[in-house]
Design an enzyme around this catalytic site. Structure first.
Site, PDB file in Angstrom:
ATOM      1  N   LYS A  29       0.779  -1.261  -0.117  1.00 35.44           N
ATOM      2  CA  LYS A  29      -0.009   0.228  -0.003  1.00 35.44           C
ATOM      3  C   LYS A  29       0.797   1.142   0.045  1.00 35.44           C
ATOM      4  O   LYS A  29       2.007   1.141   0.741  1.00 35.44           O
ATOM      5  CB  LYS A  29      -0.890  -0.008   1.230  1.00 35.44           C
ATOM      6  N   SER A 104      -9.665   1.452   2.430  1.00 35.82           N
ATOM      7  CA  SER A 104      -9.098   2.317   1.679  1.00 35.82           C
ATOM      8  C   SER A 104      -7.878   1.657   0.805  1.00 35.82           C
ATOM      9  O   SER A 104      -7.333   1.947   0.056  1.00 35.82           O
ATOM     10  CB  SER A 104      -8.227   3.448   2.450  1.00 35.82           C
ATOM     11  N   SER A 128     -10.044  -0.515   6.698  1.00 27.27           N
ATOM     12  CA  SER A 128      -9.448  -0.640   5.354  1.00 27.27           C
ATOM     13  C   SER A 128      -8.684  -1.756   4.738  1.00 27.27           C
ATOM     14  O   SER A 128      -8.169  -1.732   3.385  1.00 27.27           O
ATOM     15  CB  SER A 128      -8.400   0.597   5.341  1.00 27.27           C
TER      16      SER A 128
END
Lengths: 438, 92
Positions: A29, A104, A128
């Protein structure tokens, strides 16, 4: 950005020749620092930011022999549930065309779902990791607070977030967790649990005798098709020797508001560091437009505060501004007791409720998301509706507990995830429960 | 809808505290959205006072000198530097 929106930056970082993850590819990420490879957090603010050091989890990936294949797209600074707030564009859901991948950590989940990486790392502040795992039909784990080092993770809400793994199976995700878990002298909130973990060994699918509690508050309001899929996953566990009972957790009715007050408050403080001086975007001296209250000044010659405000206007997207402002409001004089202090009470209440429920059960189970993946572009106009979709994931962060999302099946061709929540540092039991299904 | 007094002046004040410049239409939109969101946050009033037992201990370590980033590395991402320092706008 890659065509499918999975990677903000596609760049290979080779790990050691040997190790438990040798030959495995991992998507990371883009809020996790990679030395020499830009780390944007999905924000214009950090579009050109190149960290001078690796996050601890990245060091551990490299030592374990993994090959990092790219920095995965995400909602800006982790603020969103769809990966649509990224400054670099949205991500396709490989498992459901036209739908969002969740967020996310949507790029991380999509990378695994599309086979562009064997494994991925995301971060989970209020769901997330679990939300995109559920929406993309893969496995995602949110570890107990303190199990995984946050050193090098760009902070959004420190007291809530943990870095967590994605995989196609529970065993693969658990193997990645084994690599990144354990104490780190650079993150004082890490604990010794997990130092010599073997979570992967717990992925034996043996749920005979497992006692599952189902919080009715997390099932009642959910979409009908989601509940049906969830129930059939529970039936499968029952067929394999697990038993379940229902439990009521009144505190979770206040979890979403408590979560958002705490997360926004922490965000308003954490994101104060983005001033355009040490790193990140800086408003241009010549083209910077004037703020509503500014006199005829330019960023270098004028008032520090005005230059700062212009830099942040240009660098932050809509959702980030909304959360920074609301967090500032919740902490401002006269409102602190009304919002922040009450939210901390709610957090303690949620923690109490979960701990009590886990005295009579090995794990709690619920749908990970109360709804199937949203249609793309449909949800950004009404922020409150978007926040409410986090109802089943945020209580776990408030309670600091570990949770896993595992594919439970589909409703109308759309992926549905089941979430198992365990006691603090009992990752083994959620891995075992999840491994009975995937 | 809400008894929370959120008006555009208040949104501007908070934006000023947070050092985020807003256009007028940002202010209008946020004023409307904040009314909804803060009204929802009001339900925290229903939360009982909860005893928070902090089962935590401070984690301390000796303050030892260790290697850190070099000055050049620390400055590498800055938009403007001078004589090995970060350079920011004037503080008037």
């Amino acid at each position: 950005m890659s065509d499918d929106g999975v990677f903000v930056t596609e760049e290979r970082i080779e790990g050691a020749a040997d190790g438990p993850l040798a030959g495995q590819t991992v998507a990371v990420k883009d809020n996790i620092s990679t030395e020499g490879v830009r780390t944007t957090c999905g924000s214009e603010m950090l579009a050109d930011y190149v960290p001078p050091y690796d996050a601890t989890v990245v060091e551990r990936l490299k030592e374990a022999g993994a090959t990092i294949v790219g920095k995965a797209n995400m909602d800006e600074f982790g603020m969103g549930s769809t990966t649509e707030t990224s400054a670099f564009g949205p991500t396709e859901n490989p498992a459901a065309e036209g739908r969002v991948p969740g967020g996310s950590s949507g790029g991380s989940a999509a990378a695994v779902a599309a086979g562009e990486a064997d494994l991925a790392l995301g971060s989970d502040t209020g769901g997330s990791v679990r939300n995109p795992a559920a929406f993309c039909g893969v496995v995602g784990i949110k570890p107990t607070y303190g199990l995984v080092s946050r050193y090098g993770l760009v902070a959004y809400a420190n007291s809530l977030e943990q870095i967590g793994p994605f995989g196609s199976t529970v065993e693969e995700a658990a193997e990645l967790l084994d690599v990144v878990a354990g104490p780190d002298r650079r993150d004082a909130t890490t604990r010794d649990e997990g130092a010599d973990s073997d979570y992967a060994a717990a992925a034996d699918g043996d749920v005979d005798g497992l006692e599952v509690a189902v919080p009715t508050n997390l099932v009642d309001g959910a979409d009908e098709g989601v509940v049906e899929t969830f129930r059939s996953a529970l039936d499968e566990l029952e067929d394999r020797g697990a038993t379940y009972h229902e439990v009521e957790l009144p505190s979770v009715e206040h979890a979403v508001e408590a979560y958002y007050v705490i997360a926004m408050s922490e965000a308003s403080s954490n994101l104060a560091r983005f001033d355009g001086v040490r790193y990140g975007h800086r408003a241009d001296a010549d083209t910077g437009e004037q703020g509503s209250s500014s006199s005829a000044t330019q960023s270098h010659d004028g008032n520090w505060n005005e230059a700062f405000a212009r830099t942040r206007k240009e660098g932050f997207g809509e959702e980030v501004k909304r959360r920074v402002l609301l967090g500032t409001y919740a902490l401002s004089a006269g409102y602190h007791d009304k919002y922040y202090k009450k939210a901390q009470d709610a957090r303690a209440w949620v923690k109490q409720d979960f701990d009590e429920a886990l005295e009579d059960a090995d794990v709690l189970a619920s749908p990970t998301m109360p709804v199937p993946p949203f249609e793309r572009g449909g949800s950004l106009d009404d922020p409150l509706q978007m926040y409410l979709a986090d109802a089943n994931t945020v209580p776990v962060n408030l309670a600091d507990l570990p949770a896993i999302s595992v594919p439970a099946g589909e409703t109308d061709g759309l992926p549905v995830g089941i979430q198992f929540v365990g006691s603090a540092f009992d990752e083994e039991t959620i891995v075992r429960a999840g491994s009975a299904l995937a | 809808m809400s008894d929370t007094p959120v008006n555009s002046d208040e949104v501007r004040h908070v934006a000023d505290l947070a050092r985020v410049d807003l256009d007028d239409d940002d202010v209008d939109r946020f004023t409307e959205q904040f009314a909804d969101i803060l009204a929802y946050f009001e339900t925290l009033d229903e939360v009982p006072e909860v005893e928070r037992e902090a089962d935590l201990a401070n984690v301390m370590r000796p303050d030892e000198v260790r290697d850190s980033l070099s000055q050049a590395e620390a400055l590498a991402n800055a938009e403007e530097t001078e004589d090995g320092y970060f350079k920011g706008p004037n503080v008037s």
